[in-house]
Design an enzyme around this catalytic site. Structure first.
Site, PDB file in Angstrom:
ATOM      1  CG  ASP A 318     -17.290 -17.097 -20.013  1.00 35.87           C
ATOM      2  OD1 ASP A 318     -18.178 -16.523 -20.652  1.00 35.87           O
ATOM      3  OD2 ASP A 318     -16.623 -16.562 -19.121  1.00 35.87           O
ATOM      4  CG  ASP A 590     -12.965 -14.173 -18.721  1.00 36.72           C
ATOM      5  OD1 ASP A 590     -13.608 -13.350 -19.400  1.00 36.72           O
ATOM      6  OD2 ASP A 590     -12.415 -15.167 -19.222  1.00 36.72           O
ATOM      7  CG  ASP A 594     -17.525 -10.904 -19.304  1.00 36.26           C
ATOM      8  OD1 ASP A 594     -18.227 -10.706 -20.310  1.00 36.26           O
ATOM      9  OD2 ASP A 594     -16.563 -11.688 -19.290  1.00 36.26           O
TER      10      ASP A 594
END
Length: 859
Positions: A318, A590, A594
């Site tokens: 990310d 997170d 996901d």
């Protein structure tokens, strides 16, 4: 409504009274269980057999000595298991879920086990409910209760209508039986949507989960590929060793007619061949490797991930919070062609035209903000709108519309004190806000141009809109409001200072870093450049990804490191496509959405601070610091564990070869027995600690992070490892046999030959350890030893030397080992032979490692 929660002192008092919020954990192995495990070990059975044989032969002293060694083996096994158990207990404590609770009026993260009845907890989408909780406030809350009911359909929850402020310090709290089912969230269930605040009404065994006897306290120890490979080798070697030992006993008995001595020789050979250290080595390496990672703030939830870390070829990460600091600040505002740069300017510098952008951005955010962007917007509003009519602390929230997969925007509906109507504030991705406002094409293009300009500076851009609503009932969709575009708000989340160096380290290690974000393409490219990612191969947006077939996507992946405007469910496809190419993928995430991608990745990595419980449960690793440097640390540790495992296995192969040779040589050469079971056990005192302690503690080799990742299909026991171990063991075997012959020649005594041979073997084992501690140092032109002093090896050397002095110098002990009183010439001979074997081992390492480097450079 916000309940005050408990004070820290009251929470501690209730925790002492009620006990921790956890279910009974499996009992730890006690001394008797440990003793039972040792008794079942093949080595123990062989020792008992040898002891019984010595009693038959009338050699009571040797039998008693073997029993003494049994006690030593038990103590060593006990210490090793306790150390591994302590490491796993520490991991279990770290992996305990955490809850966001109000303590002393502040929202703090606390271990779920410390929650008590009366605690006020905050829940959000993706959280695992930590205890039985009665809801005090709820916004669009649905809960997955399939863990308890088996029903997969989420259940809508709401706060009790009569729930009012309560005294958080009262002696008792509401119980689960007095609350309504609609207002109760049960321990272990999952918040699938919305946010809530609730009071704990039952914990631990008194919760609904505890009452039905479910157990979530144990740590599952999966069998790793290396463990399966090792188990096969152990079975194969043990079977072959049993056959060879039987043949040796038969050969000895048939050739010499001494069946008891033949049986003793066979048992000795069986003890020499038995690779009982391998499973212990693997367990300790993987367990302590996970424990060492936990000290680096990286939690290993699944031990098998440790062995794959060193093979990672692609890191999918990310942007927010991983590459950046996740500490956002509002930097710019834009309204109808005009912009304003927030900074160290006076409040009066902001024109009134910019006030509505910040005003409605604040209204569209949660008042108790946990999201970094909302926290930054709230802070900017307090700073720049203070004293104005644009802050509405007395307005009442009526409802809200959360972000969805279909629309990247959220709205909050407010009612003012004068009750003249409802006001709706919205913020979200600029294209989503533009879509909500149904703007004409010309205005769309103007906004898009400004968004691109802001994003090119690395800013996260949000659109802001407002609407007025006068109907009695709210519509089901945000699109049903008549929104008016207000402006743009741009936030900055700086790249972490250590990220560029960490990415450069990954590049040197042959690991590709791919950034996956939901941000605007220009923002993604700007951040990627600051982080040091390669953007020359272009970027891939979620829309483009949707249009590509599998073949076209496979062609784009090798050249693309930036993926933007990617929806969470598209991460799964990226992970699957990378794995289909043969990559070993580590993936960070997170959110709830996901979880599938984290499961599909070879190594799923969840964020410990901002991540949801669902993401953490789906992941193999949890980064407690939420930063990229921690992720690189895991790669470094993974390579260290695998490399040190190979060193330990090489040592085991090399150390067992001379023992086997000394067991077989007497039959082939017509000599008397050289090694007895007692000698084998003495050597085990060196071999076991060396494998499980010395090599595990070795630091990563210099230059290891400049080498490409190992192939995922690479075997621990490959031909190169076996060849290195056999060559080293052969050199030590020749030195030991030479020592036996020289000892006999110098003293004309079999016991003297045994004394020299055994001394050379023990010292040679220490040299073998030193030669394999650092292959890089052994193969370097300077020949320098590792710079880091391994304290474990120092203790092994001191302890072994002390035991050897006792065995040689104390007559009563020397008799048991069948040693003669050593002369200076005999000891000098043993020392020279051991040194020669050490030099041979170093030369073998240098030669084979040099050949390996040459092959790597040519390829």
């Amino acid at each position: 409504m916000t309940a005050p929660g408990l004070s820290t002192r009251e929470a501690e008092s209730r925790l002492r009274r009620d006990g921790p919020n956890e279910l009974p954990a499996p009992s730890r192995s006690g001394a008797f269980q440990l003793l039972a495990e040792v008794v079942r070990e093949p080595m123990f059975l062989l020792l008992v057999a040898c002891g019984a044989l010595y009693l038959i032969l009338g050699d009571r002293q040797d039998a008693l000595m073997l029993l003494g060694f049994v006690a030593v083996v038990i103590v060593m096994t006990f210490a090793q298991k306790r150390r591994s158990q302590a490491a796993l207990d520490a991991l279990r404590d770290l992996s305990s879920p955490r809850a966001l609770a109000l303590r002393d009026g502040e929202a703090v993260r606390v271990p779920s086990r410390s929650l008590v009845v009366g605690d006020v907890v905050l829940l959000a989408e993706g959280d695992r409910v930590p205890a039985d909780v009665e809801l005090l406030a709820a916004t669009y809350v649905t809960v997955d209760e399939s863990l308890l009911t088996g029903e997969s359909q989420p259940v809508m929850k709401q706060a009790r209508p009569d729930t009012g402020p309560t005294d958080s310090h009262r002696a008792t709290a509401p119980t689960a039986t007095t609350a309504t089912p609609q207002s109760l969230c049960f321990s272990g269930t999952l918040i699938t949507q919305g946010t809530a605040q609730g009071r704990v009404v039952a914990t631990g065994p008194r919760s609904a989960l505890g009452r039905i006897g479910a157990s979530l306290a144990s740590v599952a120890m999966d069998e790793t590929p290396i463990q399966r490979e090792t188990a096969q080798i152990v079975r194969g070697v043990a079977l072959a060793g049993g056959v060879v030992a039987l043949l040796l006993a038969l050969g000895w008995g048939l050739s010499r007619g001494d069946w008891l001595a033949g049986l003793l020789a066979g048992l000795t050979l069986a003890m020499a061949l038995l690779p009982e250290e391998l499973p212990v080595v693997l367990t300790i390496f993987l367990g302590l490797g996970a424990w060492r990672l936990s000290r680096e703030r990286v939690l290993t939830r699944r031990i098998p991930a440790v062995e794959l870390l060193g093979a990672t070829t692609v890191l999918c990460v990310d942007k927010t919070g991983t590459l950046t600091r996740n500490q956002m600040e509002v930097r710019r505002l834009w309204v109808a062609g005009a912009g304003f740069e927030l900074g160290a300017q006076p409040i009066a510098a902001m024109a009134h035209a910019f006030h509505p952008v910040l005003e409605y951005a604040v209204l569209s955010s949660h008042r108790r903000a946990f999201d970094p962007m909302e926290a930054a917007i709230s802070t900017a509003g307090q700073d720049w709108l203070q004293g104005s009519e644009h802050l509405h602390g007395d307005w009442t929230l009526v409802s809200d519309y959360p972000l969805s997969r279909e629309l990247l925007a959220m709205s909050r509906v407010w009612c003012s004190p004068d009750q003249r109507g409802l006001l709706v504030a919205a913020k979200g991705a600029p294209e989503a806000i533009v879509d909500l406002c149904h703007l004409p094409a010309l205005q769309r293009r103007e906004i898009a141009t400004q968004v691109a300009a802001l994003a090119a500076d690395g800013l996260r851009v949000l659109g802001v809109a407002r609407a007025v609503f006068t109907a009695e009932s709210l519509p089901p969709l945000q699109h049903d409001f008549d929104f008016e575009f207000v402006g743009l708000i741009a936030l900055e989340d700086p790249v972490r200072a250590d990220v560029p160096a960490a990415i450069a380290e990954c590049r040197a290690a042959g690991i590709r870093v791919a950034m996956i974000t939901g941000d605007h393409p220009a923002t993604a490219v700007a951040i990627a450049k600051q982080a040091g990612l390669n953007v020359e191969g272009g970027l891939l947006t979620g829309a483009e990804l949707e249009a590509l077939d599998e073949t076209a996507l496979a062609d784009r992946l090798p050249h693309t490191q930036v993926f933007c405007r990617v929806r969470p469910e598209q991460k799964l496809r990226l992970v699957q496509a990378l794995r289909a190419r043969g990559d070993v993928v580590a993936m960070t995430g997170d959110g709830v959405n996901d979880a599938p991608a984290l499961k599909a990745a070879d190594i799923g990595v969840a964020m410990g601070g901002r991540g949801t419980d669902v993401a953490r449960e789906a992941a193999d690793l949890v980064l407690l610091n939420d930063d990229f440097a921690s992720l690189v640390t895991t790669i470094r540790y993974g390579r260290r564990v695998f490399a040190n495992l190979r060193k330990a296995i090489t040592f085991l192969v090399a150390a067992h070869l001379p023992i086997i040779g000394l067991a077989v040589a007497p039959l082939l050469m017509g000599w008397p027995l050289i090694l007895m079971p007692a000698h084998i056990l003495f050597l085990q005192l060196v071999i076991d600690p060396a494998c499980s302690v010395v090599f595990e503690a070795e630091a990563l080799e210099p230059g290891a992070m400049q080498q490409p990742p190992r192939r995922p299909e690479a075997r621990l026991f490959d031909a190169a490892l076996v060849r290195l171990g056999l060559l080293q063991g052969l050199g030590l075997l020749l030195a030991v046999l030479t020592g036996y012959l020289l000892g006999q020649h110098l003293s004309d005594d079999t016991d003297a030959g045994r004394t020299v041979a055994f001394t050379a073997l023990v010292l040679g084992n220490l040299g073998l350890i030193q030669a394999n501690r650092s292959w890089a140092a052994a193969s370097s032109s300077s020949g320098n030893e590792p710079r880091t002093i391994n304290a474990a090896f120092r203790w092994i050397v001191v302890g072994t030397a002390a035991l050897l002095v006792l065995a040689l110098g104390v007559p009563s002990i020397a008799v048991l080992f069948k040693f003669t009183a050593p002369s200076a010439s005999l000891m000098m001979c043993a020392a020279v032979l051991a040194f020669t074997a050490w030099a041979w081992c170093k030369a073998v390492v240098a030669r084979l490692q040099g050949r390996k480097r040459a092959e790597s450079s040519s390829s």
